[in-house]
Design a protein around this motif. Structure first.
Motif, PDB file in Angstrom:
ATOM      1  N   GLU A  71     -31.521  88.116  46.172  1.00 51.95           N
ATOM      2  CA  GLU A  71     -31.662  89.553  46.398  1.00 51.95           C
ATOM      3  C   GLU A  71     -30.389  90.287  45.987  1.00 51.95           C
ATOM      4  O   GLU A  71     -30.442  91.369  45.396  1.00 51.95           O
ATOM      5  CB  GLU A  71     -31.973  89.836  47.863  1.00 51.95           C
ATOM      6  CG  GLU A  71     -32.220  91.318  48.136  1.00 51.95           C
ATOM      7  CD  GLU A  71     -32.123  91.683  49.607  1.00 51.95           C
ATOM      8  OE1 GLU A  71     -32.403  92.844  49.932  1.00 51.95           O
ATOM      9  OE2 GLU A  71     -31.743  90.813  50.412  1.00 51.95           O
ATOM     10  N   ASP A  72     -29.232  89.693  46.291  1.00 52.26           N
ATOM     11  CA  ASP A  72     -27.971  90.316  45.903  1.00 52.26           C
ATOM     12  C   ASP A  72     -27.853  90.443  44.390  1.00 52.26           C
ATOM     13  O   ASP A  72     -27.134  91.311  43.896  1.00 52.26           O
ATOM     14  CB  ASP A  72     -26.791  89.498  46.440  1.00 52.26           C
ATOM     15  CG  ASP A  72     -26.668  89.581  47.951  1.00 52.26           C
ATOM     16  OD1 ASP A  72     -27.222  90.538  48.537  1.00 52.26           O
ATOM     17  OD2 ASP A  72     -26.050  88.678  48.554  1.00 52.26           O
ATOM     18  N   HIS A  73     -28.547  89.596  43.651  1.00 59.62           N
ATOM     19  CA  HIS A  73     -28.512  89.637  42.192  1.00 59.62           C
ATOM     20  C   HIS A  73     -29.687  90.419  41.610  1.00 59.62           C
ATOM     21  O   HIS A  73     -29.981  90.290  40.417  1.00 59.62           O
ATOM     22  CB  HIS A  73     -28.487  88.224  41.622  1.00 59.62           C
ATOM     23  CG  HIS A  73     -27.150  87.554  41.743  1.00 59.62           C
ATOM     24  ND1 HIS A  73     -26.705  86.983  42.918  1.00 59.62           N
ATOM     25  CD2 HIS A  73     -26.147  87.374  40.843  1.00 59.62           C
ATOM     26  CE1 HIS A  73     -25.497  86.474  42.732  1.00 59.62           C
ATOM     27  NE2 HIS A  73     -25.139  86.698  41.487  1.00 59.62           N
ATOM     28  N   GLY A  74     -30.364  91.201  42.430  1.00 63.54           N
ATOM     29  CA  GLY A  74     -31.369  92.104  41.905  1.00 63.54           C
ATOM     30  C   GLY A  74     -32.804  91.741  42.186  1.00 63.54           C
ATOM     31  O   GLY A  74     -33.710  92.440  41.723  1.00 63.54           O
ATOM     32  N   LEU A  75     -33.058  90.657  42.914  1.00 62.99           N
ATOM     33  CA  LEU A  75     -34.440  90.278  43.206  1.00 62.99           C
ATOM     34  C   LEU A  75     -35.109  91.338  44.073  1.00 62.99           C
ATOM     35  O   LEU A  75     -34.573  91.744  45.101  1.00 62.99           O
ATOM     36  CB  LEU A  75     -34.477  88.924  43.925  1.00 62.99           C
ATOM     37  CG  LEU A  75     -35.881  88.412  44.295  1.00 62.99           C
ATOM     38  CD1 LEU A  75     -36.634  87.986  43.047  1.00 62.99           C
ATOM     39  CD2 LEU A  75     -35.793  87.265  45.291  1.00 62.99           C
ATOM     40  N   TYR A 197     -35.547  86.699  34.895  1.00 63.94           N
ATOM     41  CA  TYR A 197     -34.116  86.821  34.607  1.00 63.94           C
ATOM     42  C   TYR A 197     -33.498  87.826  35.565  1.00 63.94           C
ATOM     43  O   TYR A 197     -33.901  88.985  35.604  1.00 63.94           O
ATOM     44  CB  TYR A 197     -33.916  87.293  33.165  1.00 63.94           C
ATOM     45  CG  TYR A 197     -32.754  86.653  32.452  1.00 63.94           C
ATOM     46  CD1 TYR A 197     -31.563  86.387  33.126  1.00 63.94           C
ATOM     47  CD2 TYR A 197     -32.824  86.317  31.108  1.00 63.94           C
ATOM     48  CE1 TYR A 197     -30.500  85.814  32.490  1.00 63.94           C
ATOM     49  CE2 TYR A 197     -31.750  85.735  30.439  1.00 63.94           C
ATOM     50  CZ  TYR A 197     -30.597  85.491  31.142  1.00 63.94           C
ATOM     51  OH  TYR A 197     -29.524  84.920  30.496  1.00 63.94           O
ATOM     52  N   LEU A 198     -32.495  87.390  36.328  1.00 64.07           N
ATOM     53  CA  LEU A 198     -31.764  88.254  37.238  1.00 64.07           C
ATOM     54  C   LEU A 198     -30.310  88.382  36.771  1.00 64.07           C
ATOM     55  O   LEU A 198     -29.712  87.399  36.323  1.00 64.07           O
ATOM     56  CB  LEU A 198     -31.790  87.700  38.666  1.00 64.07           C
ATOM     57  CG  LEU A 198     -33.158  87.527  39.318  1.00 64.07           C
ATOM     58  CD1 LEU A 198     -33.000  86.921  40.705  1.00 64.07           C
ATOM     59  CD2 LEU A 198     -33.903  88.843  39.397  1.00 64.07           C
ATOM     60  N   SER A 199     -29.766  89.585  36.897  1.00 66.18           N
ATOM     61  CA  SER A 199     -28.370  89.858  36.534  1.00 66.18           C
ATOM     62  C   SER A 199     -28.011  89.300  35.168  1.00 66.18           C
ATOM     63  O   SER A 199     -27.077  88.499  35.036  1.00 66.18           O
ATOM     64  CB  SER A 199     -27.421  89.278  37.594  1.00 66.18           C
ATOM     65  OG  SER A 199     -27.660  89.849  38.842  1.00 66.18           O
ATOM     66  N   PRO A 200     -28.750  89.690  34.122  1.00 66.50           N
ATOM     67  CA  PRO A 200     -28.418  89.157  32.795  1.00 66.50           C
ATOM     68  C   PRO A 200     -27.049  89.623  32.339  1.00 66.50           C
ATOM     69  O   PRO A 200     -26.632  90.750  32.583  1.00 66.50           O
ATOM     70  CB  PRO A 200     -29.525  89.729  31.899  1.00 66.50           C
ATOM     71  CG  PRO A 200     -29.977  90.963  32.601  1.00 66.50           C
ATOM     72  CD  PRO A 200     -29.849  90.666  34.072  1.00 66.50           C
ATOM     73  N   MET A 201     -26.333  88.741  31.673  1.00 66.12           N
ATOM     74  CA  MET A 201     -25.001  89.055  31.166  1.00 66.12           C
ATOM     75  C   MET A 201     -25.172  89.715  29.797  1.00 66.12           C
ATOM     76  O   MET A 201     -25.390  89.041  28.785  1.00 66.12           O
ATOM     77  CB  MET A 201     -24.146  87.792  31.051  1.00 66.12           C
ATOM     78  CG  MET A 201     -22.704  88.048  30.640  1.00 66.12           C
ATOM     79  SD  MET A 201     -21.763  86.519  30.489  1.00 66.12           S
ATOM     80  CE  MET A 201     -21.833  85.935  32.175  1.00 66.12           C
ATOM     81  N   LEU A 202     -25.101  91.042  29.776  1.00 65.13           N
ATOM     82  CA  LEU A 202     -25.326  91.780  28.544  1.00 65.13           C
ATOM     83  C   LEU A 202     -24.063  91.932  27.715  1.00 65.13           C
ATOM     84  O   LEU A 202     -24.127  92.079  26.508  1.00 65.13           O
ATOM     85  CB  LEU A 202     -25.897  93.173  28.870  1.00 65.13           C
ATOM     86  CG  LEU A 202     -27.215  93.169  29.655  1.00 65.13           C
ATOM     87  CD1 LEU A 202     -27.654  94.599  29.932  1.00 65.13           C
ATOM     88  CD2 LEU A 202     -28.301  92.419  28.907  1.00 65.13           C
TER      89      LEU A 202
END
Length: 302
Positions: A71-75, A197-202
Protein backbone atom coordinates in the motif's frame (compact mmCIF):
# COMPACT_ATOMS: atom_id res chain seq x y z
CA UNK A 1 7.71 2.70 6.10
CA UNK A 2 10.65 1.33 8.17
CA UNK A 3 9.17 2.90 11.31
CA UNK A 4 5.85 1.13 10.73
CA UNK A 5 7.62 -2.18 10.30
CA UNK A 6 9.64 -1.63 13.48
CA UNK A 7 6.49 -0.83 15.43
CA UNK A 8 4.78 -4.00 14.24
CA UNK A 9 7.71 -6.29 15.00
CA UNK A 10 8.38 -4.54 18.29
CA UNK A 11 4.77 -4.90 19.36
CA UNK A 12 4.95 -8.64 18.79
CA UNK A 13 8.25 -9.21 20.57
CA UNK A 14 7.88 -6.97 23.62
CA UNK A 15 5.42 -7.07 26.45
CA UNK A 16 3.53 -3.98 27.45
CA UNK A 17 5.05 -2.26 30.45
CA UNK A 18 5.98 1.25 29.39
CA UNK A 19 4.51 4.15 27.46
CA UNK A 20 6.77 3.36 24.47
CA UNK A 21 5.63 -0.27 24.42
CA UNK A 22 1.99 0.75 24.66
CA UNK A 23 2.39 3.19 21.76
CA UNK A 24 4.08 0.45 19.75
CA UNK A 25 1.17 -1.87 20.34
CA UNK A 26 -1.38 0.79 19.42
CA UNK A 27 0.48 1.65 16.20
CA UNK A 28 0.70 -2.02 15.26
CA UNK A 29 -3.00 -2.49 15.96
CA UNK A 30 -3.90 0.53 13.81
CA UNK A 31 -1.83 -0.74 10.89
CA UNK A 32 -3.26 -4.24 11.14
CA UNK A 33 -6.80 -2.84 11.28
CA UNK A 34 -6.15 -0.70 8.22
CA UNK A 35 -4.97 -3.69 6.20
CA UNK A 36 -7.92 -5.75 7.44
CA UNK A 37 -10.38 -3.05 6.36
CA UNK A 38 -8.79 -2.91 2.91
CA UNK A 39 -9.35 -6.64 2.55
CA UNK A 40 -12.95 -6.38 3.74
CA UNK A 41 -13.65 -3.56 1.27
CA UNK A 42 -12.10 -5.57 -1.55
CA UNK A 43 -14.12 -8.65 -0.58
CA UNK A 44 -17.39 -6.79 -1.23
CA UNK A 45 -16.85 -6.84 -5.01
CA UNK A 46 -16.12 -9.92 -7.08
CA UNK A 47 -15.99 -13.60 -6.26
CA UNK A 48 -13.48 -15.17 -3.91
CA UNK A 49 -12.94 -18.55 -2.37
CA UNK A 50 -14.72 -18.98 0.92
CA UNK A 51 -12.91 -17.96 4.09
CA UNK A 52 -11.37 -14.65 3.00
CA UNK A 53 -13.08 -12.56 5.70
CA UNK A 54 -12.16 -15.08 8.40
CA UNK A 55 -8.53 -15.07 7.21
CA UNK A 56 -8.46 -11.26 7.36
CA UNK A 57 -9.40 -11.46 11.03
CA UNK A 58 -6.32 -13.65 11.68
CA UNK A 59 -3.69 -11.49 9.99
CA UNK A 60 -0.18 -12.17 11.21
CA UNK A 61 2.38 -9.44 11.79
CA UNK A 62 4.37 -10.50 8.73
CA UNK A 63 1.30 -10.53 6.47
CA UNK A 64 0.37 -7.06 7.72
CA UNK A 65 3.85 -5.73 6.93
CA UNK A 66 3.89 -7.14 3.39
CA UNK A 67 0.44 -5.83 2.43
CA UNK A 68 1.10 -2.54 4.23
CA UNK A 69 4.35 -2.08 2.30
CA UNK A 70 2.50 -2.69 -0.97
CA UNK A 71 0.00 0.00 0.00
CA UNK A 72 2.86 2.37 0.79
CA UNK A 73 4.10 1.78 -2.76
CA UNK A 74 0.78 2.72 -4.33
CA UNK A 75 -1.40 -0.38 -4.04
CA UNK A 76 -5.08 0.57 -4.14
CA UNK A 77 -8.14 -1.36 -3.02
CA UNK A 78 -9.15 -2.51 -6.54
CA UNK A 79 -5.60 -3.75 -7.18
CA UNK A 80 -5.64 -5.71 -3.94
CA UNK A 81 -8.19 -8.00 -5.61
CA UNK A 82 -5.53 -9.26 -8.03
CA UNK A 83 -2.95 -9.58 -5.27
CA UNK A 84 -5.24 -11.85 -3.25
CA UNK A 85 -5.93 -13.90 -6.37
CA UNK A 86 -2.26 -14.53 -7.06
CA UNK A 87 -1.36 -11.60 -9.29
CA UNK A 88 2.34 -11.16 -10.00
CA UNK A 89 3.50 -7.83 -8.50
CA UNK A 90 6.64 -5.88 -9.36
CA UNK A 91 7.91 -3.12 -7.08
CA UNK A 92 10.96 -1.06 -8.02
CA UNK A 93 12.31 -1.19 -4.48
CA UNK A 94 15.14 -3.72 -3.91
CA UNK A 95 15.10 -3.10 -0.15
CA UNK A 96 11.80 -4.97 0.17
CA UNK A 97 13.59 -8.21 -0.69
CA UNK A 98 15.53 -8.16 2.58
CA UNK A 99 12.78 -6.49 4.59
CA UNK A 100 10.40 -9.36 3.80
CA UNK A 101 12.84 -12.02 5.06
CA UNK A 102 11.51 -12.57 8.55
CA UNK A 103 13.50 -14.66 11.05
CA UNK A 104 12.00 -18.02 12.06
CA UNK A 105 9.05 -17.78 9.63
CA UNK A 106 10.59 -17.22 6.18
CA UNK A 107 12.07 -20.11 4.24
CA UNK A 108 13.95 -20.50 0.92
CA UNK A 109 11.87 -21.64 -2.02
CA UNK A 110 12.44 -22.95 -5.51
CA UNK A 111 10.51 -21.30 -8.33
CA UNK A 112 10.79 -20.61 -12.05
CA UNK A 113 10.16 -16.87 -11.75
CA UNK A 114 12.74 -14.34 -13.02
CA UNK A 115 15.39 -16.79 -14.15
CA UNK A 116 17.73 -13.95 -15.12
CA UNK A 117 18.46 -13.35 -11.41
CA UNK A 118 21.29 -15.17 -9.65
CA UNK A 119 19.28 -17.47 -7.37
CA UNK A 120 22.37 -18.42 -5.38
CA UNK A 121 22.80 -14.79 -4.38
CA UNK A 122 19.10 -13.91 -4.23
CA UNK A 123 17.11 -17.07 -3.50
CA UNK A 124 13.33 -16.92 -3.68
CA UNK A 125 11.73 -16.67 -0.23
CA UNK A 126 8.47 -18.21 0.95
CA UNK A 127 6.21 -17.48 3.90
CA UNK A 128 2.99 -19.16 5.02
CA UNK A 129 0.01 -17.47 6.60
CA UNK A 130 -3.73 -17.70 7.01
CA UNK A 131 -4.33 -14.97 4.42
CA UNK A 132 -1.42 -15.31 1.99
CA UNK A 133 -1.40 -19.12 2.22
CA UNK A 134 2.04 -19.18 0.58
CA UNK A 135 3.74 -15.86 -0.11
CA UNK A 136 6.62 -16.06 -2.58
CA UNK A 137 8.97 -13.19 -3.33
CA UNK A 138 12.35 -12.59 -4.90
CA UNK A 139 14.60 -10.03 -6.57
CA UNK A 140 14.39 -8.40 -9.97
CA UNK A 141 17.04 -6.33 -11.68
CA UNK A 142 15.56 -3.11 -10.32
CA UNK A 143 13.47 -4.20 -7.35
CA UNK A 144 11.38 -6.95 -5.78
CA UNK A 145 8.60 -9.21 -7.02
CA UNK A 146 5.93 -10.92 -4.90
CA UNK A 147 3.13 -13.38 -5.58
CA UNK A 148 0.62 -15.24 -3.40
CA UNK A 149 0.04 -18.93 -4.10
CA UNK A 150 -2.87 -21.17 -3.22
CA UNK A 151 -0.72 -24.19 -2.43
CA UNK A 152 2.84 -24.23 -1.04
CA UNK A 153 5.39 -26.45 -2.70
CA UNK A 154 8.75 -27.83 -1.63
CA UNK A 155 10.09 -29.43 -4.80
CA UNK A 156 13.68 -30.49 -4.46
CA UNK A 157 13.63 -30.95 -0.68
CA UNK A 158 12.12 -34.42 -0.58
CA UNK A 159 12.71 -37.52 -2.65
CA UNK A 160 9.00 -38.17 -2.93
CA UNK A 161 6.49 -35.38 -3.63
CA UNK A 162 4.14 -34.47 -0.83
CA UNK A 163 0.39 -33.92 -1.11
CA UNK A 164 0.99 -30.17 -1.26
CA UNK A 165 3.43 -30.72 -4.13
CA UNK A 166 0.79 -32.63 -6.07
CA UNK A 167 -1.77 -29.90 -5.40
CA UNK A 168 0.73 -27.29 -6.53
CA UNK A 169 1.21 -29.28 -9.73
CA UNK A 170 -2.55 -29.23 -10.28
CA UNK A 171 -2.50 -25.45 -9.85
CA UNK A 172 0.16 -25.33 -12.57
CA UNK A 173 -2.11 -27.26 -14.92
CA UNK A 174 -4.88 -24.75 -14.20
CA UNK A 175 -2.44 -21.95 -15.07
CA UNK A 176 -1.51 -23.63 -18.36
CA UNK A 177 -5.17 -23.99 -19.33
CA UNK A 178 -6.51 -20.61 -18.14
CA UNK A 179 -3.32 -18.53 -18.45
CA UNK A 180 -4.12 -17.21 -14.98
CA UNK A 181 -2.19 -17.46 -11.75
CA UNK A 182 -3.82 -19.56 -9.05
CA UNK A 183 -3.83 -17.52 -5.88
CA UNK A 184 -5.18 -18.28 -2.43
CA UNK A 185 -8.54 -16.63 -3.16
CA UNK A 186 -9.06 -16.94 -6.90
CA UNK A 187 -7.49 -16.59 -10.33
CA UNK A 188 -5.63 -13.54 -11.68
CA UNK A 189 -4.60 -12.63 -15.21
CA UNK A 190 -1.71 -10.61 -13.77
CA UNK A 191 1.05 -13.09 -14.59
CA UNK A 192 4.81 -12.62 -14.79
CA UNK A 193 4.39 -11.59 -18.43
CA UNK A 194 1.64 -9.12 -17.57
CA UNK A 195 2.45 -8.04 -13.99
CA UNK A 196 0.96 -5.48 -11.68
CA UNK A 197 3.58 -2.71 -11.50
CA UNK A 198 3.89 -0.56 -8.38
CA UNK A 199 6.22 2.44 -7.98
CA UNK A 200 7.88 2.05 -11.38
CA UNK A 201 11.32 3.61 -11.64
CA UNK A 202 10.83 6.07 -14.48
CA UNK A 203 14.04 8.04 -13.99
CA UNK A 204 17.17 5.98 -14.50
CA UNK A 205 20.51 7.72 -13.85
CA UNK A 206 22.99 7.33 -16.72
CA UNK A 207 26.69 8.07 -16.42
CA UNK A 208 27.95 10.54 -19.02
CA UNK A 209 31.15 9.98 -20.95
CA UNK A 210 33.97 12.44 -20.24
CA UNK A 211 33.67 14.41 -23.53
CA UNK A 212 29.89 14.74 -23.14
CA UNK A 213 30.22 15.80 -19.48
CA UNK A 214 32.85 18.42 -20.41
CA UNK A 215 30.65 19.82 -23.21
CA UNK A 216 27.62 19.92 -20.91
CA UNK A 217 29.63 21.67 -18.21
CA UNK A 218 30.75 24.33 -20.68
CA UNK A 219 27.17 24.87 -21.91
CA UNK A 220 25.87 25.30 -18.36
CA UNK A 221 28.58 27.84 -17.58
CA UNK A 222 27.64 29.83 -20.69
CA UNK A 223 24.00 29.78 -19.60
CA UNK A 224 24.90 31.09 -16.15
CA UNK A 225 27.04 33.86 -17.63
CA UNK A 226 24.16 34.86 -19.90
CA UNK A 227 21.84 34.93 -16.91
CA UNK A 228 24.21 37.37 -15.19
CA UNK A 229 24.21 39.82 -18.10
CA UNK A 230 20.45 39.69 -18.66
CA UNK A 231 19.49 40.38 -15.05
CA UNK A 232 17.04 43.14 -14.22
CA UNK A 233 19.86 45.28 -12.93
CA UNK A 234 23.29 44.78 -14.49
CA UNK A 235 24.89 46.70 -11.62
CA UNK A 236 23.22 44.43 -9.07
CA UNK A 237 24.30 41.33 -11.01
CA UNK A 238 27.96 42.37 -10.77
CA UNK A 239 27.67 43.20 -7.08
CA UNK A 240 25.96 39.93 -6.15
CA UNK A 241 27.47 37.20 -8.31
CA UNK A 242 25.98 33.70 -8.24
CA UNK A 243 27.79 30.97 -6.30
CA UNK A 244 30.68 29.32 -8.06
CA UNK A 245 30.01 25.67 -8.82
CA UNK A 246 32.85 23.26 -9.43
CA UNK A 247 30.67 20.99 -11.58
CA UNK A 248 27.37 22.56 -12.70
CA UNK A 249 26.29 19.27 -14.29
CA UNK A 250 25.97 17.76 -10.82
CA UNK A 251 22.80 19.82 -10.30
CA UNK A 252 20.78 18.13 -13.02
CA UNK A 253 18.60 16.16 -10.63
CA UNK A 254 20.15 12.80 -9.89
CA UNK A 255 23.34 13.86 -8.09
CA UNK A 256 21.66 15.67 -5.20
CA UNK A 257 20.01 13.95 -2.27
CA UNK A 258 16.29 13.38 -2.74
CA UNK A 259 16.63 14.06 -6.50
CA UNK A 260 16.30 17.78 -5.69
CA UNK A 261 18.38 19.14 -8.55
CA UNK A 262 17.08 21.96 -10.67
CA UNK A 263 16.61 19.72 -13.71
CA UNK A 264 17.56 20.40 -17.30
CA UNK A 265 14.75 22.93 -17.73
CA UNK A 266 14.47 24.05 -14.11
CA UNK A 267 14.90 27.77 -14.88
CA UNK A 268 12.91 27.81 -18.10
CA UNK A 269 9.53 29.44 -18.52
CA UNK A 270 7.13 26.58 -19.22
CA UNK A 271 3.39 26.92 -19.79
CA UNK A 272 0.80 24.17 -19.69
CA UNK A 273 -2.03 24.70 -22.14
CA UNK A 274 -5.25 22.84 -22.81
CA UNK A 275 -7.01 22.15 -26.08
CA UNK A 276 -9.82 24.68 -26.77
CA UNK A 277 -13.42 23.62 -26.53
CA UNK A 278 -15.17 22.74 -29.82
CA UNK A 279 -17.18 25.97 -29.80
CA UNK A 280 -14.10 28.09 -29.11
CA UNK A 281 -12.16 26.24 -31.80
CA UNK A 282 -14.96 26.92 -34.31
CA UNK A 283 -14.93 30.66 -33.54
CA UNK A 284 -11.16 30.89 -33.75
CA UNK A 285 -11.07 29.04 -37.07
CA UNK A 286 -13.48 31.43 -38.84
CA UNK A 287 -11.90 33.55 -41.53
CA UNK A 288 -12.80 37.21 -41.10
CA UNK A 289 -12.59 39.71 -43.96
CA UNK A 290 -10.82 42.88 -42.87
CA UNK A 291 -12.86 46.13 -43.28
CA UNK A 292 -12.20 48.43 -46.21
CA UNK A 293 -9.64 51.19 -45.60
CA UNK A 294 -12.20 53.99 -46.06
CA UNK A 295 -14.17 52.73 -43.03
CA UNK A 296 -11.28 52.92 -40.56
CA UNK A 297 -12.06 56.53 -39.57
CA UNK A 298 -15.87 56.44 -39.74
CA UNK A 299 -16.36 53.02 -38.18
CA UNK A 300 -18.79 51.98 -40.91
CA UNK A 301 -18.95 48.35 -41.91
CA UNK A 302 -18.51 47.48 -45.51
Amino acid sequence: MDRKRTLLLGARSKKSGSAADDERERAAARRRERVRLMILITARAGEYRRGLVHAADRLSTEETIILGDLEDHGLQVPQLRDVLRGGHVLVDDPDLYEQWRFPDVSHPRISSHHRDIDKARYPDIGLRGSLVREKLHGRTKTGTWVQLEKTPAAFGKRKLPSLDDLRHLMDYFVYRVTRSNVGPWGLSRMTERRPLYLSPMLAVPVELSHPVARTLDQALRRIEEADDTTAVSADLATRVPPPERAEPAQELGQALSGHSGRGLFGSSEVWVTQAPSPSAAALLSRTRTPPAPHTWQTGETG
